[in-house]
Design a protein around this motif. Structure first.
Motif, mmCIF file in Angstrom:
data_model
loop_
_atom_site.group_PDB
_atom_site.id
_atom_site.type_symbol
_atom_site.label_atom_id
_atom_site.label_comp_id
_atom_site.label_asym_id
_atom_site.label_seq_id
_atom_site.Cartn_x
_atom_site.Cartn_y
_atom_site.Cartn_z
ATOM 1 N N PHE A 151 32.139 4.690 18.833
ATOM 2 C CA PHE A 151 30.824 5.189 18.457
ATOM 3 C C PHE A 151 30.869 6.619 17.901
ATOM 4 O O PHE A 151 29.824 7.255 17.765
ATOM 5 N N VAL A 152 32.056 7.100 17.593
ATOM 6 C CA VAL A 152 32.183 8.407 16.946
ATOM 7 C C VAL A 152 31.972 8.216 15.449
ATOM 8 O O VAL A 152 32.690 7.437 14.811
ATOM 9 N N ALA A 153 30.975 8.877 14.885
ATOM 10 C CA ALA A 153 30.703 8.763 13.451
ATOM 11 C C ALA A 153 31.847 9.404 12.670
ATOM 12 O O ALA A 153 32.104 10.602 12.803
ATOM 13 N N GLN B 112 32.684 0.471 9.693
ATOM 14 C CA GLN B 112 32.585 0.896 11.083
ATOM 15 C C GLN B 112 31.590 0.033 11.852
ATOM 16 O O GLN B 112 31.806 -0.297 13.023
ATOM 17 N N PHE C 195 25.328 3.758 20.924
ATOM 18 C CA PHE C 195 25.155 3.314 19.545
ATOM 19 C C PHE C 195 23.980 4.023 18.885
ATOM 20 O O PHE C 195 24.041 4.365 17.698
ATOM 21 N N THR D 269 23.045 7.063 19.451
ATOM 22 C CA THR D 269 23.554 8.388 19.087
ATOM 23 C C THR D 269 24.363 8.317 17.798
ATOM 24 O O THR D 269 24.256 9.187 16.920
ATOM 25 N N PHE D 270 25.178 7.279 17.670
ATOM 26 C CA PHE D 270 25.948 7.046 16.440
ATOM 27 C C PHE D 270 25.001 6.897 15.244
ATOM 28 O O PHE D 270 25.214 7.488 14.170
ATOM 29 N N GLU E 54 24.647 9.126 11.715
ATOM 30 C CA GLU E 54 24.760 8.526 10.384
ATOM 31 C C GLU E 54 23.486 8.756 9.578
ATOM 32 O O GLU E 54 23.548 8.955 8.353
#
Length: 213
Positions: free
Chosen positions: A82-84, A93, A143, A145-146, A150
């Motif tokens: 979940f790291v952008a 992704q 998710f 937060t991801f 984005e």
């Protein structure tokens, strides 16, 4: 001459291998026997440790259950997913996240836990809330937060990240997950999963892609 006071040295760190063994035992026994059917004695025996050791790492069965759910989620849906990353198209992704989530929710252990949650429980049972907050809620928040990251970068247009995260995971569950929960014999192939995941991601992007801004 007065000797300086001696301070007690800090305690030894807990044995991480024993903690891992306890968690592995919990991840196996809770889905197999249900929450009520698992005792701390059984966990200790399966992990090859004393009950005192189990309590030294996890203060009670509730804590152990929550940590077992978290650990199972981390096994199949690691937090670094979940790291952008902003490397290449966002679709790639999203597909990776979707595949990992689908593997998690269709795993034997996840299906068993969901069936436990679906059984008739006392109205005051705290088990559903514990499970929801340890597993689905944490995943959905990660998710969301991801998605916010984005959105801020212009890769997506997501006015309500929490709602979009919920929609994404509900779409991924789809008919496959419902059949598994009902005990319907499901034999989906890797090609079936690929098609389902990619169609879900494409639908999500039609709703939240950057062109919607």
């Amino acid at each position: 001459m007065t000797q300086p006071a001696r301070h007690a040295s800090p305690g030894r760190p807990k044995d991480l291998e024993k903690r891992a063994a306890i968690l592995d035992a919990a991840k196996t026994l809770f889905p197999r026997r249900g929450y009520a059917g698992v005792s701390m004695d059984a966990i200790a025996q399966a992990a090859g440790v004393s009950k005192l050791t189990v309590y030294s790492h996890f203060q009670d069965k509730d804590t152990l259950f929550v940590e077992a759910v978290k650990a199972k989620c981390e096994d199949l849906l690691p937090s670094d997913l979940f790291v952008a990353r902003f490397e290449g198209p966002i679709r790639g992704q999203l597909v990776r996240i979707a595949h990992a989530f689908f593997r998690l929710i269709t795993s034997d252990e996840a299906i068993a836990i969901h069936r436990i949650m679906s059984r008739q429980l006392p109205e005051d049972s705290h088990l559903p809330k514990m499970f929801w907050e340890a597993g689905p809620k944490r995943t959905q928040e990660a998710f969301a937060t991801f998605l916010r990251a984005e959105d801020a970068a212009g890769e997506l247009h997501v006015p309500d990240a929490s709602l979009a995260a919920s929609q994404f995971f509900c779409l991924l569950k789809g008919e496959y997950h419902a059949r598994l929960l009902c005990g319907y014999p499901e034999h989906f192939t890797p090609a079936d999963v690929d098609a389902h995941v990619e169609a879900t991601v494409d639908l999500f992007l039609r709703a939240y892609g950057p062109g919607r801004r």
